[in-house]
Design an enzyme around this catalytic site. Structure first.
Site, PDB file in Angstrom:
ATOM      1  N   ASP A   6      -1.890  11.868  -6.841  1.00 34.58           N
ATOM      2  CA  ASP A   6      -2.808  11.976  -5.653  1.00 34.58           C
ATOM      3  C   ASP A   6      -2.638  13.442  -4.940  1.00 34.58           C
ATOM      4  O   ASP A   6      -1.767  14.164  -5.486  1.00 34.58           O
ATOM      5  CB  ASP A   6      -2.530  10.935  -4.567  1.00 34.58           C
ATOM      6  CG  ASP A   6      -3.376  11.386  -3.199  1.00 34.58           C
ATOM      7  OD1 ASP A   6      -4.453  11.228  -3.185  1.00 34.58           O
ATOM      8  OD2 ASP A   6      -2.524  11.248  -1.959  1.00 34.58           O
ATOM      9  N   ASP A   8      -4.092  14.879  -1.680  1.00 36.67           N
ATOM     10  CA  ASP A   8      -3.806  14.934  -0.141  1.00 36.67           C
ATOM     11  C   ASP A   8      -2.619  14.072   0.510  1.00 36.67           C
ATOM     12  O   ASP A   8      -2.876  13.077   0.234  1.00 36.67           O
ATOM     13  CB  ASP A   8      -5.383  14.706   0.661  1.00 36.67           C
ATOM     14  CG  ASP A   8      -6.570  15.568   0.347  1.00 36.67           C
ATOM     15  OD1 ASP A   8      -6.572  16.697   0.714  1.00 36.67           O
ATOM     16  OD2 ASP A   8      -7.292  15.258  -0.686  1.00 36.67           O
ATOM     17  N   ASP A 164       0.963   8.816  -1.743  1.00 39.42           N
ATOM     18  CA  ASP A 164       1.583   8.733  -0.320  1.00 39.42           C
ATOM     19  C   ASP A 164       0.970   7.485   0.468  1.00 39.42           C
ATOM     20  O   ASP A 164       1.489   7.485   1.527  1.00 39.42           O
ATOM     21  CB  ASP A 164       1.388   9.944   0.054  1.00 39.42           C
ATOM     22  CG  ASP A 164      -0.187  10.159   0.730  1.00 39.42           C
ATOM     23  OD1 ASP A 164      -0.402   9.983   1.942  1.00 39.42           O
ATOM     24  OD2 ASP A 164      -1.088  10.170  -0.143  1.00 39.42           O
TER      25      ASP A 164
END
Length: 215
Positions: A6, A8, A164
């Site tokens: 990922d 961001d 995240d």
């Protein structure tokens, strides 16, 4: 192993720039700005969903969604990395993973063009020969298709997902990939409520975690 990252909240902390773009558009609308924690809480399902959440918070009419999404994107693209930082240890971890023979790809809900632009501006683009953005396919995360597309474009084979958030955990589960949870990003749930193979707070620990999986 193919390692799909990922962007961001995982590799970069981009929430300040996203918030700045949102608040510039709100300023143009004569509305008060939203604070950083509020905007950060809206990150994760792509820009259209983020703008939808902003509009709900500011009581803006839903009929303006397409217009306001385009304006926020233009504002963000004008200055995508002024306040964005790469998380500590990311660059060295990516180098170590490549040296260990892993292939790296990116799968983000950020539109592909700004994702590629920010990777280049932050010096991360050389690590990721494959970039799947939120508008690359007709669906985005947590649908498994973007992660599976990244895996396929890298030539197929065993893959793991590093992210995240709740969206990333759901993506990895749907794609049947081990999930490595970076705990210092934008997740909203406690770590123990997110399904994961391993969790880490320091990118210096990621190469060894990946190595343990392969052992």
């Amino acid at each position: 192993m193919i390692l799909i990252f990922d962007l961001d909240g995982t590799l970069i902390d981009s929430a300040p720039d996203i918030a700045a773009a949102v608040n510039q558009v709100l300023h143009e609308e004569g509305l008060a700005p939203l604070d950083l924690p509020t905007v950060t809480g809206f990150v994760g399902n792509g820009l259209p969903k983020l703008v939808e959440r902003v509009m709900a918070a500011c009581a803006l009419p839903s009929a303006r969604h397409q217009e306001l999404t385009a304006r926020v994107l233009r504002q963000y693209e004008a200055e995508p990395s002024a306040r964005t930082r790469v998380y500590p240890g990311v660059v060295q971890a990516l180098k170590d993973l490549q040296v260990a023979g892993h292939e790296l790809a990116l799968c983000t809900n950020k539109p592909e063009a700004p994702a590629r632009a920010i990777l280049q501006q932050l010096g991360l683009d050389s690590f990721f020969p494959v970039v799947i953005g939120g508008d690359t396919l007709s669906v985005n995360k947590p649908n498994p298709a973007p992660a599976l597309a990244a895996q396929a474009q890298m030539g197929g084979g065993p893959a793991a997902f590093i992210g995240d958030s709740e969206v990333d955990a759901a993506t990895a589960k749907a794609a049947a990939m081990p999930f490595y949870l970076f705990t210092e990003g934008y997740r909203k749930s406690p770590v123990d409520q997110l399904p994961h193979h391993a969790a880490f707070a320091d990118f210096a620990n990621l190469p060894s975690l990946i190595g343990q999986t392969e052992a």
